[in-house]
Design an enzyme around this catalytic site. Sequence first.
Site, PDB file in Angstrom:
ATOM      1  N   TYR A  16     -22.751 -14.752 -16.128  1.00 25.22           N
ATOM      2  CA  TYR A  16     -21.673 -15.042 -15.164  1.00 25.22           C
ATOM      3  C   TYR A  16     -21.421 -16.544 -15.076  1.00 25.22           C
ATOM      4  CZ  TYR A  16     -21.109 -10.309 -13.327  1.00 25.22           C
ATOM      5  OH  TYR A  16     -20.814  -8.982 -13.200  1.00 25.22           O
ATOM      6  N   ARG A  71     -14.772  -3.572   6.192  1.00 24.50           N
ATOM      7  CA  ARG A  71     -14.147  -4.375   5.138  1.00 24.50           C
ATOM      8  C   ARG A  71     -12.695  -4.712   5.475  1.00 24.50           C
ATOM      9  NH1 ARG A  71     -12.463  -6.852   1.490  1.00 24.50           N
ATOM     10  NH2 ARG A  71     -12.862  -6.608  -0.730  1.00 24.50           N
ATOM     11  N   ARG A  85     -17.527   0.778  -1.212  1.00 26.07           N
ATOM     12  CA  ARG A  85     -16.129   1.159  -0.982  1.00 26.07           C
ATOM     13  C   ARG A  85     -15.857   2.655  -0.904  1.00 26.07           C
ATOM     14  NH1 ARG A  85     -13.404  -2.628  -5.355  1.00 26.07           N
ATOM     15  NH2 ARG A  85     -15.393  -2.168  -6.355  1.00 26.07           N
ATOM     16  N   ASP A 145     -25.206  -9.572  -2.904  1.00 24.34           N
ATOM     17  CA  ASP A 145     -24.709  -9.471  -4.274  1.00 24.34           C
ATOM     18  C   ASP A 145     -25.584 -10.342  -5.168  1.00 24.34           C
ATOM     19  OD1 ASP A 145     -22.151  -8.288  -5.692  1.00 24.34           O
ATOM     20  OD2 ASP A 145     -22.639 -10.181  -6.662  1.00 24.34           O
ATOM     21  N   ARG A 188     -25.624   0.845  -5.330  1.00 24.17           N
ATOM     22  CA  ARG A 188     -24.349   0.588  -4.642  1.00 24.17           C
ATOM     23  C   ARG A 188     -24.059   1.657  -3.593  1.00 24.17           C
ATOM     24  NH1 ARG A 188     -20.639  -3.133  -6.968  1.00 24.17           N
ATOM     25  NH2 ARG A 188     -21.723  -4.317  -8.544  1.00 24.17           N
TER      26      ARG A 188
HETATM   27  O1  1CP Z   1     -25.529  -0.845  -1.877  1.00 21.92           O
HETATM   28  C1  1CP Z   1     -25.992  -1.649  -2.731  1.00 21.92           C
HETATM   29  O2  1CP Z   1     -26.356  -1.292  -3.865  1.00 21.92           O
HETATM   30  C2  1CP Z   1     -26.245  -3.092  -2.326  1.00 21.92           C
HETATM   31  C3  1CP Z   1     -25.194  -4.015  -2.594  1.00 21.92           C
HETATM   32  C4  1CP Z   1     -24.861  -4.547  -3.987  1.00 21.92           C
HETATM   33  C5  1CP Z   1     -25.646  -4.721  -5.154  1.00 21.92           C
HETATM   34  C6  1CP Z   1     -27.068  -4.264  -5.404  1.00 21.92           C
HETATM   35  C7  1CP Z   1     -23.605  -5.080  -4.260  1.00 21.92           C
HETATM   36  C8  1CP Z   1     -22.491  -5.088  -3.306  1.00 21.92           C
HETATM   37  N1  1CP Z   1     -23.627  -5.649  -5.511  1.00 21.92           N
HETATM   38  C9  1CP Z   1     -24.854  -5.415  -6.085  1.00 21.92           C
HETATM   39  C10 1CP Z   1     -25.340  -5.849  -7.409  1.00 21.92           C
HETATM   40  C11 1CP Z   1     -24.368  -6.379  -8.388  1.00 21.92           C
HETATM   41  N2  1CP Z   1     -23.285  -7.192  -8.184  1.00 21.92           N
HETATM   42  C12 1CP Z   1     -24.491  -6.199  -9.790  1.00 21.92           C
HETATM   43  C13 1CP Z   1     -25.623  -5.456 -10.443  1.00 21.92           C
HETATM   44  C14 1CP Z   1     -25.423  -3.981 -10.387  1.00 21.92           C
HETATM   45  C15 1CP Z   1     -24.299  -3.452 -11.253  1.00 21.92           C
HETATM   46  O3  1CP Z   1     -24.409  -3.570 -12.486  1.00 21.92           O
HETATM   47  O4  1CP Z   1     -23.352  -2.910 -10.694  1.00 21.92           O
HETATM   48  C16 1CP Z   1     -23.431  -6.853 -10.414  1.00 21.92           C
HETATM   49  C17 1CP Z   1     -23.143  -6.927 -11.899  1.00 21.92           C
HETATM   50  C18 1CP Z   1     -22.676  -7.485  -9.396  1.00 21.92           C
HETATM   51  C19 1CP Z   1     -21.486  -8.339  -9.581  1.00 21.92           C
HETATM   52  C20 1CP Z   1     -20.338  -7.759  -8.860  1.00 21.92           C
HETATM   53  N3  1CP Z   1     -20.153  -7.864  -7.507  1.00 21.92           N
HETATM   54  C21 1CP Z   1     -19.315  -6.952  -9.378  1.00 21.92           C
HETATM   55  C22 1CP Z   1     -19.215  -6.504 -10.829  1.00 21.92           C
HETATM   56  C23 1CP Z   1     -18.167  -7.266 -11.531  1.00 21.92           C
HETATM   57  C24 1CP Z   1     -18.212  -7.138 -13.036  1.00 21.92           C
HETATM   58  O5  1CP Z   1     -18.464  -8.187 -13.671  1.00 21.92           O
HETATM   59  O6  1CP Z   1     -18.020  -6.023 -13.549  1.00 21.92           O
HETATM   60  C25 1CP Z   1     -18.456  -6.623  -8.318  1.00 21.92           C
HETATM   61  C26 1CP Z   1     -17.184  -5.831  -8.374  1.00 21.92           C
HETATM   62  C27 1CP Z   1     -19.015  -7.187  -7.148  1.00 21.92           C
HETATM   63  C28 1CP Z   1     -18.522  -7.031  -5.754  1.00 21.92           C
HETATM   64  C29 1CP Z   1     -19.326  -6.137  -4.899  1.00 21.92           C
HETATM   65  N4  1CP Z   1     -20.707  -6.224  -4.752  1.00 21.92           N
HETATM   66  C30 1CP Z   1     -21.127  -5.272  -3.829  1.00 21.92           C
HETATM   67  C31 1CP Z   1     -19.959  -4.561  -3.378  1.00 21.92           C
HETATM   68  C32 1CP Z   1     -19.962  -3.461  -2.342  1.00 21.92           C
HETATM   69  C33 1CP Z   1     -18.858  -5.101  -4.050  1.00 21.92           C
HETATM   70  C34 1CP Z   1     -17.400  -4.695  -3.862  1.00 21.92           C
HETATM   71  C35 1CP Z   1     -16.856  -5.625  -2.843  1.00 21.92           C
HETATM   72  C36 1CP Z   1     -15.709  -5.104  -2.039  1.00 21.92           C
HETATM   73  O7  1CP Z   1     -14.573  -5.272  -2.488  1.00 21.92           O
HETATM   74  O8  1CP Z   1     -15.922  -4.568  -0.928  1.00 21.92           O
END
Ligand code: 1CP
Length: 362
Positions: free
Chosen positions: A149, A37, A28, A73, A24
């Site tokens: 999910y 964003r 943010r 994502d 990540r």
């Molecule tokens: O920089 C990076 O790593 C690339 C971008 C990336 C990756 C690899 C994002 C952007 N998401 C992910 C993977 C991801 N998404 C996972 C696996 C990794 C982990 O365990 O964290 C999971 C579970 C998700 C699902 C997801 N997407 C969540 C988690 C929700 C939960 O169930 O707890 C969330 C909050 C998101 C949104 C998201 N994805 C990525 C970002 C930057 C964001 C935040 C979005 C925003 O508001 O700007």
Amino acid sequence: MSESLFLRACRREPVARTPVWMMRQAGRYLPEYQQIRAKADFLTICRTPELAAEVTLQPVRRFGFDAAIIFSDILIPLEALGFPIAFVNDRPTITEPVGSASDVPEAIPDDFEAGLQFVYQAIGLVCNELPSHVPLIGFAGAPFTLGSYLIEGGGSRTYAKTKTFFYECPEAAHRLLGLLADAVAVHLGAQIRAGAQAVQLFDSWAGALAEDEYRVWALPYVRRIMEALGPTGVPRILYTLNGAHLTDSLIETGADVLSIDWRVPMDRACDRLLPHVAIQGNLDPTRLLGGCNRAMQEVTTILDMVNGRPGHIMNLGHGVLPSTPVENVEALVRAVHAHRRALDSSTGSQRSDEESCHVGIV
Ligand code: 1CP
């Protein structure tokens, strides 16, 4: 490109210094991400190749990471499988979850890859911009995590709906996991063809499974994906949060690199894993919330435990938290670079404590 520190470490080859990137790393905690964003919502950034490419490159420019990861994502491919997604209060939601056997699609839609072209286009744009020694990592969610999910309709603490579905409709559950495995293999293969030089499979929630259940509901599907990608020759990384009890099974998946969390100390993880796979990790992301000297000390502790053994990639044990100070991420990278200098000057594992928190990364 074979000179990339990151790719060499994935193959457990010796490196001049430990490569470092952060899960990540785009997101943010970065002011430049927040600026984009403010004008576009998260899914719009993911679906617009120019924006996705820009936010992918931001952390590499700022911190000099040794790898980039494409901004997308794990839920994005679910849309192309026919399950619309939405973000409600920043939490992902599947608007029409899988509730019964008849909700499981019969096959991957013919236009699945076509529906994900924006990801592959973003990868092409990023690869044109990255320095040649910085590879791009493609990624996808693993079948259990994606399936959870789809069945829960969003995140979960207990996976009660998922497990109920598994126990009550095992045939449909296996059909769903198999379909997800095949779809993920297609998606990762297309990312590799578009230019990704490594891939990471996120099985973030599989740690919720006991080992006997992991071997039924996760291992066969992860292994199917790893086997499908084997002929590409690109390193295959598997991330599992809270997965220490699954170690034997994780090795059996065929992954080249296991990305681990912080619950097992790195020296023990190295002893157990390095004979079989490379290791990525394992700083607890909350340890980046204190001062930057502390962040540097934590990194040095991990690198000292690795003790120069080939096959380690410095990373966090889970994604960087939005409240992480940017200076602490700079300090993390600087500590990794300083560790190399400490080794170079044969001063053992002593790091340069005097380095200020305010020196920029070069
Ligand atoms: O920089 C990076 O790593 C690339 C971008 C990336 C990756 C690899 C994002 C952007 N998401 C992910 C993977 C991801 N998404 C996972 C696996 C990794 C982990 O365990 O964290 C999971 C579970 C998700 C699902 C997801 N997407 C969540 C988690 C929700 C939960 O169930 O707890 C969330 C909050 C998101 C949104 C998201 N994805 C990525 C970002 C930057 C964001 C935040 C979005 C925003 O508001 O700007």
